[in-house]
Design an enzyme around this catalytic site. Structure first.
Site, mmCIF file in Angstrom:
data_model
loop_
_atom_site.group_PDB
_atom_site.id
_atom_site.type_symbol
_atom_site.label_atom_id
_atom_site.label_comp_id
_atom_site.label_asym_id
_atom_site.label_seq_id
_atom_site.Cartn_x
_atom_site.Cartn_y
_atom_site.Cartn_z
ATOM 1 N N ARG A 204 -7.566 -5.353 3.889
ATOM 2 C CA ARG A 204 -6.840 -6.157 4.882
ATOM 3 C C ARG A 204 -7.691 -6.599 6.068
ATOM 4 N NH1 ARG A 204 -3.015 -7.953 1.594
ATOM 5 N NH2 ARG A 204 -1.769 -6.260 0.715
ATOM 6 N N LEU B 15 -6.943 9.453 5.884
ATOM 7 C CA LEU B 15 -8.090 8.582 6.171
ATOM 8 C C LEU B 15 -8.607 7.879 4.924
ATOM 9 C CD1 LEU B 15 -10.196 7.497 8.155
ATOM 10 C CD2 LEU B 15 -11.527 9.595 7.776
ATOM 11 N N HIS B 16 -8.619 8.548 3.798
ATOM 12 C CA HIS B 16 -9.099 7.911 2.559
ATOM 13 C C HIS B 16 -8.279 6.664 2.238
ATOM 14 C CE1 HIS B 16 -10.098 7.079 -1.570
ATOM 15 N NE2 HIS B 16 -8.896 7.448 -1.984
ATOM 16 N N HIS C 198 0.869 -1.173 0.000
ATOM 17 C CA HIS C 198 0.000 0.000 0.000
ATOM 18 C C HIS C 198 0.907 1.225 0.000
ATOM 19 C CE1 HIS C 198 -3.692 -2.338 0.878
ATOM 20 N NE2 HIS C 198 -2.822 -3.159 1.417
#
Length: 302
Positions: A223, A213-214, A113
């Site tokens: 996950r 936050l997005h 990520h």
């Protein structure tokens, strides 16, 4: 043991010195700040810092002065609208900084990520602790026969014991050699940056991970899903609890529209419309592949 008594004393000291601020404060997150929540056998997750709350999302969406709110009900409705229609930018106004202790093989999956800022403990400059992730017996499973990247049935009896002994023995032996190579007791000693190559992937590392936050919600959608690997899913589950207290309106919308919702392709939506009209739709006449049809059935059956 996730944290030592000395580390707990440091956390207690941090929590004992509150500071006055004019910025937005989430009371739910303040209760979690600095605390270490254990994950797996030696890991943890803890909040180091955060920015914003539910009202910050609304403020950004309205580009207004002050808190940017009209009422609690309006704020919640706006956040649900933003989540429902994939308006992601206002959620980027909130940020979270976590301190995470995790096995290296989990870290390598996590780092895929690429939307966060990361600073990891350096094994070039420091010596890693003798801490390894050893699965609980019920997490030792054979390879799935239907999923190339998943687990099948749990190992039992002598087979489970054999695998556990291999995991423990290999980890201990690798660390013994690591210590031996970097030792300068009468020897030159190998550089730490080279000696670390001999360490197993189940040794623990640590990092600071800062994300908006997005992108955090995108991480959690993948996950914290039941199909995710157990060892990263338990970290995601712990983070979900933190986010739920930090931005409760946003997290509830996330649960409803992302975790609990489902996206349908044009073909799948056409099938549903045909079903609602009373037409019998089958695998043979649905116009989708066998896998797509099976996935649609899973969605509709819950």
């Amino acid at each position: 043991m996730p944290i030592t008594p000395e580390q707990q004393a440091e956390i207690d000291a941090q929590r004992a010195t509150p500071r006055q601020t004019l910025r937005a404060v989430s009371e739910g997150m303040e209760a979690h700040l600095y605390n270490a929540y254990p994950v797996l056998d030696h890991g943890f997750v803890r909040v180091i810092d955060y920015m914003g709350d539910d009202s910050a999302i609304c403020q950004a969406a309205r580009v207004s002065y002050g808190k940017g709110t009209k009422s609690v009900q309006n704020d919640e409705g706006l956040i649900r609208y933003l989540m429902r229609h994939w308006h992601s930018t206002p959620f980027e106004m909130c940020e979270l900084k976590l301190h995470v202790k995790l096995p290296v093989f989990v870290a390598r999956q996590w780092i895929r990520h690429r939307t966060a800022n990361v600073n990891e403990y350096s094994a070039r400059y420091s010596i890693l602790d003798r801490e390894f992730y050893i699965p609980q017996p019920d997490q030792l499973a054979a390879q799935s026969v239907i999923n190339n990247q998943g687990r099948g049935e749990a190992l039992t009896g002598a087979e489970a014991e054999r695998v556990l002994e291999i995991l423990k023995g290999d980890a201990a032996r690798s660390y013994d050699h690591y210590e031996e190579m970097i030792s300068d007791d009468g020897k030159q000693g190998l550089a730490r940056e080279l000696a670390r190559m001999n360490l197993p992937a189940n040794i623990y590392t640590q990092w600071y991970w800062k994300v908006d936050l997005h992108n955090l919600l995108h991480f959690l959608r993948l996950r914290a899903d039941s199909h995710a690997q157990y060892e990263i899913r338990v970290y995601a589950d712990e983070i979900c609890k933190l986010v739920a207290d930090w931005v409760p309106f946003a997290y509830k919308a996330f649960e409803d529209y992302r975790m609990g919702g489902a996206a349908l392709s044009a073909g799948a939506l056409d099938c549903v419309r045909r079903m609602l009209k009373g037409e019998e739709v089958t695998a043979e006449n649905c116009g989708m592949s066998a896998r797509e049809w099976r996935e649609l059935q899973e969605v509709l059956e819950g």
